[in-house]
Design a protein around this motif. Structure first.
Motif, short mmCIF file in Angstrom:
data_model
loop_
_atom_site.label_atom_id
_atom_site.label_comp_id
_atom_site.label_asym_id
_atom_site.label_seq_id
_atom_site.Cartn_x
_atom_site.Cartn_y
_atom_site.Cartn_z
N LEU A 78 1.85 1.78 -3.55
CA LEU A 78 0.71 2.24 -4.36
C LEU A 78 0.41 3.71 -4.07
CD1 LEU A 78 -1.72 -0.84 -4.07
CD2 LEU A 78 -0.08 -0.33 -5.90
N GLN A 109 0.83 -1.21 0.00
CA GLN A 109 0.00 0.00 0.00
C GLN A 109 0.87 1.26 0.00
OE1 GLN A 109 -3.42 -0.30 -0.40
NE2 GLN A 109 -3.16 1.86 -0.92
N GLY A 132 -1.83 5.51 -6.48
CA GLY A 132 -2.87 4.59 -5.99
C GLY A 132 -2.96 3.28 -6.77
N ARG A 133 -2.16 3.15 -7.84
CA ARG A 133 -2.22 1.90 -8.62
C ARG A 133 -0.83 1.34 -8.86
NH1 ARG A 133 -5.96 1.87 -13.71
NH2 ARG A 133 -4.67 3.60 -14.41
N GLY A 134 -0.79 0.07 -9.23
CA GLY A 134 0.49 -0.54 -9.54
C GLY A 134 0.27 -1.89 -10.19
N GLU A 144 5.46 0.39 -10.91
CA GLU A 144 4.56 1.47 -11.32
C GLU A 144 3.78 1.00 -12.56
OE1 GLU A 144 6.22 4.77 -13.74
OE2 GLU A 144 8.15 3.81 -13.40
N LEU A 145 2.57 1.48 -12.71
CA LEU A 145 1.78 1.19 -13.91
C LEU A 145 2.29 2.12 -15.02
CD1 LEU A 145 -0.65 -0.31 -15.20
CD2 LEU A 145 -2.10 1.53 -14.35
N GLU A 196 -6.06 -6.49 -2.94
CA GLU A 196 -6.25 -7.26 -4.18
C GLU A 196 -5.11 -8.26 -4.43
OE1 GLU A 196 -7.15 -4.56 -7.52
OE2 GLU A 196 -8.04 -3.24 -6.03
N ARG A 224 -0.83 -8.68 -12.26
CA ARG A 224 -2.15 -8.16 -11.89
C ARG A 224 -2.06 -6.65 -11.63
NH1 ARG A 224 -4.72 -11.18 -6.83
NH2 ARG A 224 -4.91 -12.97 -8.25
N ILE A 225 -2.93 -5.91 -12.27
CA ILE A 225 -3.01 -4.47 -11.98
C ILE A 225 -3.90 -4.31 -10.76
CG2 ILE A 225 -3.81 -2.22 -12.83
CD1 ILE A 225 -3.19 -3.22 -15.67
N VAL A 226 -3.40 -3.60 -9.74
CA VAL A 226 -4.19 -3.44 -8.51
C VAL A 226 -4.34 -1.96 -8.16
CG1 VAL A 226 -3.39 -5.67 -7.60
CG2 VAL A 226 -2.22 -3.57 -6.92
N SER A 227 -5.45 -1.67 -7.49
CA SER A 227 -5.62 -0.31 -6.98
C SER A 227 -5.81 -0.32 -5.46
CB SER A 227 -6.79 0.39 -7.69
OG SER A 227 -7.88 -0.46 -7.75
#
Ligand code: ADP
Length: 378
Positions: A130, A127, A135-137, A180-181, A159, A152-155
């Protein structure tokens, strides 16, 4: 004296080394997981690649061991090398293709451009990452992923709870990789080869298109690639293959970001789907180059033989049964398409072959490749 190469793994990559071996006058042997695999055309043994006695017995009769996949355990590889077997790529290099966390650590030490990343062992650590990245990764299983499984892309950290549970207690490490996304414009792949004595050669960088996590199309060279892009991608490939001491062919999967940077996604230390175009569009195919490299023979010219090559994968299914009629219709639809059949039973989503088309004008080549590939769509 005929040189003998032993390939662990009996899939299509081993199969496609066979014609190259025949032409070079090299004997190729395959340790297949089961009877009836793609590479069954070669002299073969069947056995478990995780079992040292099996792999050692296979290695006793060949000059060098190489691979169709990256799953041979480190303990097996290290036992082979310490008993004097030539293994290419060796365990020291291969660990960076087997474990994405080790790869990130090693590439960081090498100064290779890559996405922001962290090793996280619990939801709180995830967390924190993220929160620091909008807020995402992208959470990844460090080991055992392929074709997008294990990514897996998580927010939110919750998750990834099941994956933390899955790696808890894993003797190889209980951390997950988070990245990082990346806001990428497209995905590229840089193919490169290195022989043990140090010679390195790379092909032009290509664009890869993934559908549902599986490579679907490859454009060679990457359309609209500037001389600078080709140069930077080639330098990244050369630096990694030399820095990690990789022997054989390696593919570097890259993101081209929307602000014009190249970031390394992952490494494959073997011939790769992004390099199938070289069979019909390059002076030296990746399969020939891999054999030359692992035997420490002079590398071949990795230049393109046509302005453009487009590769399209053929995925099996949904219907079961022989693909013969579809191959025939692809042949008649586009006579200059080169069709590569892996001799596998079709199953939905399974890669069973690919098509290469080369030519002068990218739009025409793409159109023809899609027309030939369409013969396989239901
Ligand atoms: P695999 O080992 O299963 O091929 P990858 O690490 O190549 O997994 O990831 C699969 C796909 O997920 C990539 O091709 C890309 O489309 C997407 N992806 C992976 N990492 C990132 C990232 N950091 N940012 C954005 N997309 C990503």
């Amino acid at each position: 004296m005929v040189l003998r190469v032993g390939v662990v793994g009996g899939g299509q990559l081993a199969r496609m080394m066979i014609p190259a071996a025949v032409n070079l006058g090299i004997e190729i042997r395959v340790l297949a997981e089961a009877e009836g695999m793609s590479a069954a055309l070669a002299a073969r043994s069947v056995g478990d690649y995780r079992d040292l006695a099996t792999v050692a017995a296979f290695a006793a009769d060949v000059d060098v061991i190489t691979f169709d996949h990256e799953h041979v355990p480190q303990a097996v590889l290290r036992a082979l090398t310490s008993s004097g077997v030539a293994v290419h790529p060796g365990p020291e290099a291969l660990q960076f293709a087997q474990d994405k966390l080790r790869m990130r650590e090693r590439l960081a030490a090498l100064g290779t451009p890559q996405p922001d990343w962290a090793a996280v062992t619990n939801e709180a650590e995830l967390q924190v990452f993220l929160d620091a990245h909008g807020g995402r990764g992208v959470v990844k299983m460090p080991r055992g992923g392929y074709d997008g499984k294990g990514v897996r892309i998580v927010s939110g950290a919750a998750e990834a709870a099941d994956w933390f549970a899955a790696v808890a207690g894993d003797p190889a490490g209980n951390a997950l990789l988070v990245e990082e996304l990346v806001d990428f414009r497209r995905e590229l792949a840089q193919l490169v080869a290195r022989r043990p004595s140090g010679e390195v050669g790379h092909w032009p960088v290509v664009e890869t298109v993934q559908i549902d996590g599986v490579c679907a199309e490859v454009f060679a060279p990457a359309p609209k690639a500037s001389a600078r892009l080709l140069e930077v991608a080639g330098e990244i490939g050369d630096a990694i293959v030399s820095g990690l001491g990789v022997t054989g062919v390696m593919a570097v999967e890259l993101f081209e970001t929307s602000d014009d940077r190249l970031l390394v996604n992952e490494l494959a230390m073997r011939p790769h789907n992004s390099g199938h175009w070289t069979q019909d569009g390059a002076v030296t195919s990746q399969f020939e180059q891999h054999l030359r490299a692992v035997l420490d023979l002079p590398l071949g010219d990795a230049g393109a033989t046509a302005p453009w090559t487009v590769m399209m994968n053929i995925l099996g299914g949904p219907s079961e049964g022989p693909l013969d009629a579809r191959y025939v219709s692809a042949m008649s639809a586009v006579p200059h398409a080169k069709i590569h059949n892996y001799g596998k039973d079709p199953r939905p989503g399974r890669k069973v072959g690919h098509i290469n088309v080369t030519g002068e004008v990218l739009d025409d080549v793409t159109y023809d490749a899609r027309e030939a590939a369409a013969a396989f769509q239901d």
